[in-house]
Scaffold this motif. Sequence first.
Motif, mmCIF file in Angstrom:
data_model
loop_
_atom_site.group_PDB
_atom_site.id
_atom_site.type_symbol
_atom_site.label_atom_id
_atom_site.label_comp_id
_atom_site.label_asym_id
_atom_site.label_seq_id
_atom_site.Cartn_x
_atom_site.Cartn_y
_atom_site.Cartn_z
ATOM 1 N N LEU A 11 -7.995 -12.410 -21.520
ATOM 2 C CA LEU A 11 -9.311 -12.286 -22.142
ATOM 3 C C LEU A 11 -10.281 -11.673 -21.137
ATOM 4 O O LEU A 11 -10.363 -12.133 -19.990
ATOM 5 C CB LEU A 11 -9.806 -13.668 -22.570
ATOM 6 N N VAL A 12 -11.002 -10.659 -21.572
ATOM 7 C CA VAL A 12 -11.950 -9.982 -20.691
ATOM 8 C C VAL A 12 -13.191 -9.615 -21.498
ATOM 9 O O VAL A 12 -13.094 -9.368 -22.709
ATOM 10 C CB VAL A 12 -11.299 -8.735 -20.040
ATOM 11 N N GLN A 13 -14.325 -9.581 -20.839
ATOM 12 C CA GLN A 13 -15.565 -9.204 -21.521
ATOM 13 C C GLN A 13 -15.636 -7.689 -21.681
ATOM 14 O O GLN A 13 -15.031 -6.937 -20.908
ATOM 15 C CB GLN A 13 -16.761 -9.693 -20.717
ATOM 16 N N PRO A 14 -16.380 -7.238 -22.683
ATOM 17 C CA PRO A 14 -16.577 -5.781 -22.829
ATOM 18 C C PRO A 14 -17.111 -5.170 -21.534
ATOM 19 O O PRO A 14 -17.985 -5.753 -20.873
ATOM 20 C CB PRO A 14 -17.612 -5.697 -23.954
ATOM 21 N N LEU A 86 -13.382 -1.634 -20.850
ATOM 22 C CA LEU A 86 -12.737 -2.126 -22.067
ATOM 23 C C LEU A 86 -13.746 -2.394 -23.171
ATOM 24 O O LEU A 86 -14.881 -2.822 -22.919
ATOM 25 C CB LEU A 86 -11.929 -3.379 -21.754
ATOM 26 N N LYS A 87 -13.285 -2.136 -24.387
ATOM 27 C CA LYS A 87 -14.110 -2.312 -25.584
ATOM 28 C C LYS A 87 -13.441 -3.316 -26.522
ATOM 29 O O LYS A 87 -12.215 -3.490 -26.465
ATOM 30 C CB LYS A 87 -14.254 -0.979 -26.306
ATOM 31 N N ALA A 92 -5.618 -5.968 -28.695
ATOM 32 C CA ALA A 92 -4.323 -5.735 -29.320
ATOM 33 C C ALA A 92 -3.230 -6.373 -28.466
ATOM 34 O O ALA A 92 -3.494 -6.812 -27.341
ATOM 35 C CB ALA A 92 -4.048 -4.237 -29.455
ATOM 36 N N VAL A 93 -2.046 -6.396 -29.010
ATOM 37 C CA VAL A 93 -0.862 -6.701 -28.203
ATOM 38 C C VAL A 93 -0.356 -5.372 -27.645
ATOM 39 O O VAL A 93 -0.164 -4.416 -28.399
ATOM 40 C CB VAL A 93 0.237 -7.393 -29.027
ATOM 41 N N TYR A 94 -0.169 -5.340 -26.344
ATOM 42 C CA TYR A 94 0.262 -4.124 -25.668
ATOM 43 C C TYR A 94 1.751 -4.227 -25.333
ATOM 44 O O TYR A 94 2.205 -5.223 -24.760
ATOM 45 C CB TYR A 94 -0.555 -3.901 -24.401
ATOM 46 N N THR A 119 -7.374 -9.282 -25.092
ATOM 47 C CA THR A 119 -8.502 -9.596 -25.957
ATOM 48 C C THR A 119 -9.794 -9.253 -25.224
ATOM 49 O O THR A 119 -10.035 -9.734 -24.112
ATOM 50 C CB THR A 119 -8.514 -11.085 -26.333
ATOM 51 N N VAL A 120 -10.587 -8.399 -25.858
ATOM 52 C CA VAL A 120 -11.857 -7.979 -25.279
ATOM 53 C C VAL A 120 -12.967 -8.575 -26.143
ATOM 54 O O VAL A 120 -13.159 -8.171 -27.285
ATOM 55 C CB VAL A 120 -11.987 -6.455 -25.212
#
Length: 122
Positions: A11-14, A86-87, A92-94, A119-120
């Motif tokens: 999980l990462v922020q935009p 990242l947006k 998605a699943v990569y 997850t962004v």
Amino acid sequence: QVQLVESGGGLVQPGGSLRLSCAASGFTVGRAAMSWYRQAPGHERELVASITSVGGSTNYADSVEGRFTLSRDNAKKTMYLQMNSLKPEDTAVYYCNAVWYTDYGRERNNYWGQGTQVTVSS
């Protein structure tokens, strides 16, 4: 035994960054065309970035051009995807994919990893 194992999702922020890794075994990485794909809920799997077997040329989807960078370390048998800026739509699943030919080009080998979730979100 061929294996592709992805890691590095989360999980990462935009606006943030992540680096995905794809650890390969059971084949010669430098002789394979390798790619990153992604699949978001309700969408088809799409190609994100790829690298050729010969020459190591890279290509990117328009949606990630300039933000993502694919690299490969043949000695470590690992492919990477550096994802910057990242947006939310990158969520998605990569998946890691490898394709190579044997038997003088008559047999196509196509393998996938199990995927890693990105997850962004704020």
